[in-house]
Each structure stands twice: as C-alpha cells, then as structure tokens.
Design a protein around this motif. Sequence first.
Motif, PDB file in Angstrom:
ATOM      1  N   ARG A  39       0.864  -1.188   0.000  1.00 55.52           N
ATOM      2  CA  ARG A  39       0.000   0.000   0.000  1.00 55.52           C
ATOM      3  C   ARG A  39       0.890   1.224   0.000  1.00 55.52           C
ATOM      4  O   ARG A  39       2.014   1.184   0.483  1.00 55.52           O
ATOM      5  N   LEU A  40       0.352   2.320  -0.519  1.00 55.80           N
ATOM      6  CA  LEU A  40       1.128   3.547  -0.514  1.00 55.80           C
ATOM      7  C   LEU A  40       0.294   4.679   0.047  1.00 55.80           C
ATOM      8  O   LEU A  40      -0.931   4.662  -0.017  1.00 55.80           O
ATOM      9  N   ALA A  41       0.999   5.623   0.606  1.00 56.71           N
ATOM     10  CA  ALA A  41       0.361   6.811   1.168  1.00 56.71           C
ATOM     11  C   ALA A  41       0.683   7.999   0.279  1.00 56.71           C
ATOM     12  O   ALA A  41       1.775   8.089  -0.278  1.00 56.71           O
ATOM     13  N   ASP A  65      -8.965   2.438   3.298  1.00 51.63           N
ATOM     14  CA  ASP A  65      -9.213   3.209   4.512  1.00 51.63           C
ATOM     15  C   ASP A  65      -8.477   2.538   5.662  1.00 51.63           C
ATOM     16  O   ASP A  65      -8.815   1.414   6.038  1.00 51.63           O
ATOM     17  N   ILE A  66      -7.457   3.207   6.189  1.00 51.04           N
ATOM     18  CA  ILE A  66      -6.743   2.642   7.336  1.00 51.04           C
ATOM     19  C   ILE A  66      -7.030   3.431   8.611  1.00 51.04           C
ATOM     20  O   ILE A  66      -6.361   3.251   9.619  1.00 51.04           O
ATOM     21  N   ALA A  72      -4.177  12.544   4.487  1.00 46.69           N
ATOM     22  CA  ALA A  72      -3.553  11.266   4.102  1.00 46.69           C
ATOM     23  C   ALA A  72      -4.531  10.433   3.284  1.00 46.69           C
ATOM     24  O   ALA A  72      -5.705  10.322   3.631  1.00 46.69           O
ATOM     25  N   ARG A  73      -4.050   9.871   2.180  1.00 45.22           N
ATOM     26  CA  ARG A  73      -4.827   8.947   1.354  1.00 45.22           C
ATOM     27  C   ARG A  73      -3.977   7.720   1.113  1.00 45.22           C
ATOM     28  O   ARG A  73      -2.763   7.817   0.946  1.00 45.22           O
ATOM     29  N   PHE A  74      -4.606   6.567   1.078  1.00 42.01           N
ATOM     30  CA  PHE A  74      -3.896   5.306   0.890  1.00 42.01           C
ATOM     31  C   PHE A  74      -4.514   4.543  -0.268  1.00 42.01           C
ATOM     32  O   PHE A  74      -5.732   4.525  -0.432  1.00 42.01           O
TER      33      PHE A  74
END
Length: 107
Positions: A39-41, A65-66, A72-74
């Motif tokens: 996953r990337l932020a 959704d973390i 911040a978006r993942f």
Amino acid sequence: MAWTSDEDEAVRHILLAWETLSPGDLSTLSFILKHPGGRLATAEGSANCTMWENFERLGWARSVDIGLPPPARFFEVTEDGYGYIPRFIERFHLGPVFDRPTQPSAG
C-alpha cells in the motif's frame, strides 16, 4: 486498448499529473509494482493523489481506509493494475520520466 470517454478522461488526468510527479512518487510507484500487496500513502490534492485517483477510475487501484483522516490517502494496486500500469507506462513512453534521476537539492 479502447477506452470509454470516462476512461479517456482518467488517462488524460494521469498524463497531466505525470510530469509533475516527484522522484519519490515515481520511486514509490516502481516499488509497489515490484512488490504486490503493498500500500502507498499520498497527500490529498497532490499530483500523486490525482494519478492514483485516476488509476482507481480505470480499475487499476483502489482506495484503502486505514483510519487516518485526510489529508492522508492510501491506495493499493489491483490485480488488473499490476498488468495494465506497466503497459500504460510503456504505451505512453513514460519510461524516461519513470527512470529520471533524482535532482540534487540546492543547499
């Protein structure tokens, strides 16, 4: 590869954002394509986020959704994305941009 008008629009947005991606953005993309399941932020509103939102429109990525609030978006790459993103990079001759060297910082 033929795209719908919505997909054409997503491709246009990716290409416009691509030239403004940082070396770190490109490095992260390269890394995640070589390491499935990662996953990337990214920061909401950035060129990198625009690219990933449009990858999502094409079905090549999905938001994750973390539990952290914006900005911040993942994202993670979908199974289709692992096949299509490298072909997209090749099709639009983005390799030299993808492989561009990091510019030394002034200072």
